[in-house]
Every structure is written in structure tokens, then in C-alpha cells.
Write a protein that holds these residues in place. Structure first.
Motif, PDB file in Angstrom:
ATOM      1  N   GLN A 113      26.471  38.482  33.982  1.00  0.00           N
ATOM      2  CA  GLN A 113      25.913  37.685  34.997  1.00  0.00           C
ATOM      3  C   GLN A 113      26.876  36.591  35.245  1.00  0.00           C
ATOM      4  OE1 GLN A 113      21.901  36.783  33.931  1.00  0.00           O
ATOM      5  NE2 GLN A 113      21.428  38.784  34.105  1.00  0.00           N
TER       6      GLN A 113
ATOM      7  N   GLY B 276      19.707  42.509  18.603  1.00  0.00           N
ATOM      8  CA  GLY B 276      19.130  41.887  19.636  1.00  0.00           C
ATOM      9  C   GLY B 276      20.045  40.839  20.259  1.00  0.00           C
ATOM     10  N   LEU B 277      20.541  39.985  19.513  1.00  0.00           N
ATOM     11  CA  LEU B 277      21.466  39.064  20.088  1.00  0.00           C
ATOM     12  C   LEU B 277      22.553  39.631  20.649  1.00  0.00           C
ATOM     13  CD1 LEU B 277      21.215  36.417  17.196  1.00  0.00           C
ATOM     14  CD2 LEU B 277      20.159  36.183  19.530  1.00  0.00           C
ATOM     15  N   ASN B 278      23.249  40.695  20.161  1.00  0.00           N
ATOM     16  CA  ASN B 278      24.517  41.351  21.038  1.00  0.00           C
ATOM     17  C   ASN B 278      24.021  41.714  22.368  1.00  0.00           C
ATOM     18  OD1 ASN B 278      26.336  40.789  18.714  1.00  0.00           O
ATOM     19  ND2 ASN B 278      25.679  42.420  17.882  1.00  0.00           N
ATOM     20  N   TRP B 279      22.948  42.425  22.302  1.00  0.00           N
ATOM     21  CA  TRP B 279      22.234  42.921  23.743  1.00  0.00           C
ATOM     22  C   TRP B 279      22.134  41.610  24.610  1.00  0.00           C
ATOM     23  CZ3 TRP B 279      17.673  41.484  26.103  1.00  0.00           C
ATOM     24  CH2 TRP B 279      17.456  42.268  27.113  1.00  0.00           C
ATOM     25  N   ALA B 280      21.527  40.633  23.755  1.00  0.00           N
ATOM     26  CA  ALA B 280      21.189  39.400  25.060  1.00  0.00           C
ATOM     27  C   ALA B 280      22.518  38.891  25.507  1.00  0.00           C
ATOM     28  CB  ALA B 280      20.363  38.250  24.298  1.00  0.00           C
ATOM     29  N   SER B 281      23.475  38.571  24.596  1.00  0.00           N
ATOM     30  CA  SER B 281      24.826  38.201  24.957  1.00  0.00           C
ATOM     31  C   SER B 281      25.488  38.702  25.951  1.00  0.00           C
ATOM     32  CB  SER B 281      25.539  37.904  23.806  1.00  0.00           C
ATOM     33  OG  SER B 281      25.868  39.110  23.153  1.00  0.00           O
ATOM     34  N   SER B 282      25.666  40.204  25.730  1.00  0.00           N
ATOM     35  CA  SER B 282      26.140  41.292  26.716  1.00  0.00           C
ATOM     36  C   SER B 282      25.432  41.086  28.056  1.00  0.00           C
ATOM     37  CB  SER B 282      26.016  42.454  26.253  1.00  0.00           C
ATOM     38  OG  SER B 282      24.861  43.264  26.380  1.00  0.00           O
ATOM     39  N   ARG B 283      24.275  40.820  28.063  1.00  0.00           N
ATOM     40  CA  ARG B 283      23.326  40.664  29.642  1.00  0.00           C
ATOM     41  C   ARG B 283      23.990  39.207  29.953  1.00  0.00           C
ATOM     42  NH1 ARG B 283      21.698  45.078  31.389  1.00  0.00           N
ATOM     43  NH2 ARG B 283      19.908  45.782  30.730  1.00  0.00           N
ATOM     44  N   LEU B 284      24.229  38.211  29.228  1.00  0.00           N
ATOM     45  CA  LEU B 284      24.518  36.898  29.815  1.00  0.00           C
ATOM     46  C   LEU B 284      26.032  36.929  30.242  1.00  0.00           C
ATOM     47  CD1 LEU B 284      22.951  34.634  26.933  1.00  0.00           C
ATOM     48  CD2 LEU B 284      22.160  34.805  29.379  1.00  0.00           C
TER      49      LEU B 284
ATOM     50  N   SER C 103      16.923  49.141  28.113  1.00  0.00           N
ATOM     51  CA  SER C 103      18.342  48.876  27.207  1.00  0.00           C
ATOM     52  C   SER C 103      17.967  47.998  26.083  1.00  0.00           C
ATOM     53  CB  SER C 103      19.369  48.051  28.247  1.00  0.00           C
ATOM     54  OG  SER C 103      18.719  46.756  28.643  1.00  0.00           O
ATOM     55  N   LEU C 104      17.088  47.320  25.866  1.00  0.00           N
ATOM     56  CA  LEU C 104      16.902  46.619  24.618  1.00  0.00           C
ATOM     57  C   LEU C 104      16.438  47.524  23.521  1.00  0.00           C
ATOM     58  CD1 LEU C 104      16.533  44.321  22.959  1.00  0.00           C
ATOM     59  CD2 LEU C 104      14.445  43.846  23.604  1.00  0.00           C
TER      60      LEU C 104
END
Length: 179
Positions: A179, A168-176, A86-87
Motif C-alpha cells: 500500500q 501472521g506478521l509476514n502476511w500483515a507486513s506484506s500488506r503494508l 489471504s490471511l
């Protein structure tokens, strides 16, 4: 017609090849003067708004072109049907219709700006080769603005990096958030 040109050249004290060279030299001098004036404005304080606009347009074009190229490579290698992390999908999103239109428009604009008027309206790239000598005559003018062009190039790199980091930050924040 060629005989008339020879007679005119002889009457002006030269031959037709010399007059042809004079025309080319005159065009070269006009090109240099035009490019010098354009770069002077572009890098002046008055050109700041235009410079920012062009920077954003180039960033969008380079980003979309890079994504398009990487997607073409994936397809050529037969990797486009494999599951992608996904990244990687987030960092290399598919081109939108607007991205595709922007890439096409920037290619046509680039052709037009280098004097390839036929190429800007048709897919042929033959005029590009005809203009290579004309572009070479502009190198001394470009060198005059080398420091400003390097700075502009650095800004371009920074903005492209910002775009990638943002994805990348948008991807990481969507993962956080999930959860």
C-alpha cells in the motif's frame, strides 16, 4: 522346541510360563533403565544442544502435520476449491516437498523409537499394538521426569505459537508494503 523349554524351565525350578514372564520382566527393567538414562542425559546441561535440535525438529513436524491435516479436512469437505482469505492461506501454507519428507521421516523415527522396527520400514501398524504393553511399563520412569517434560511441552507450544505469529506478521507486513 517347546518341550525343551519346558524341561529347561523345570530344571531351573520354574515352568515355561514363569520363564517367559522373567524374560519380559528383564526386558522391562532394561527398557526402564535405558529410558531413564536417556532422559537424564536429555534434560542435563550436556543434553542442551540435542534438546534444542529435537525441539526444532518436533516443532517442524507438528506444524507440517497440522497443516497437512487441515488441508486433508478441507479436501474431504470439498472446500479446497473455494476462495480463501489471504490471511488463512498465509497461516496455512501448502506443504513443501521438504515438509512432506520431514513428516514421513518423523513418523518412521517414532515407530523405530518405540521398537516398531517392521513398521518403520513397512506401512503396517500391527507392531505398534504389540508394543503398547511395553510402553505402559515405562510410565513410572516418565513420571519421574514429569516436571522437565511439562517444561519441554511448554517450550514446544511457545515455538509453535511463534511460528504461527511469524506467518501472521509476514502476511500483515506484506500488506503494508503493497500500500
Amino acid at each position: 522346541s517347546s518341550r525343551r523349554e519346558d524341561l529347561m524351565a523345570e530344571s531351573s525350578g520354574g515352568d515355561s510360563s514363569t520363564s517367559g514372564m522373567n524374560v519380559q520382566e528383564g526386558q522391562s527393567q532394561r527398557d526402564q533403565r535405558t529410558v531413564r538414562e536417556a532422559l537424564r542425559f536429555f534434560f542435563s546441561p550436556e543434553g542442551n544442544v540435542f534438546r534444542e535440535f529435537i525441539l526444532e525438529e518436533i516443532v517442524s513436524f507438528v506444524d507440517a502435520s497440522g497443516r497437512e491435516a487441515s488441508q486433508e479436512v478441507m479436501m474431504a469437505l470439498g472446500l479446497n476449491n473455494l476462495p480463501m482469505p489471504s490471511l488463512l492461506r498465509a497461516m496455512n501454507p501448502s506443504l513443501s516437498a521438504e515438509d512432506k519428507r520431514s513428516v514421513q521421516q518423523m513418523r518412521k523415527l517414532a515407530q523405530f523409537l518405540i521398537g516398531d522396527f517392521e513398521g518403520a520400514i513397512s506401512p503396517s501398524g500391527d507392531a505398534l499394538q504389540r508394543n503398547s504393553q511395553r510402553l505402559r511399563t515405562l510410565i513410572p520412569v516418565i513420571r519421574e521426569y514429569a516436571p522437565q517434560l511439562r517444561e519441554f511441552g511448554s517450550l514446544l507450544g511457545v515455538r509453535l505459537s511463534e511460528k504461527a505469529v511469524s506467518r501472521g506478521l509476514n502476511w500483515a507486513s506484506s500488506r503494508l508494503v503493497r500500500q
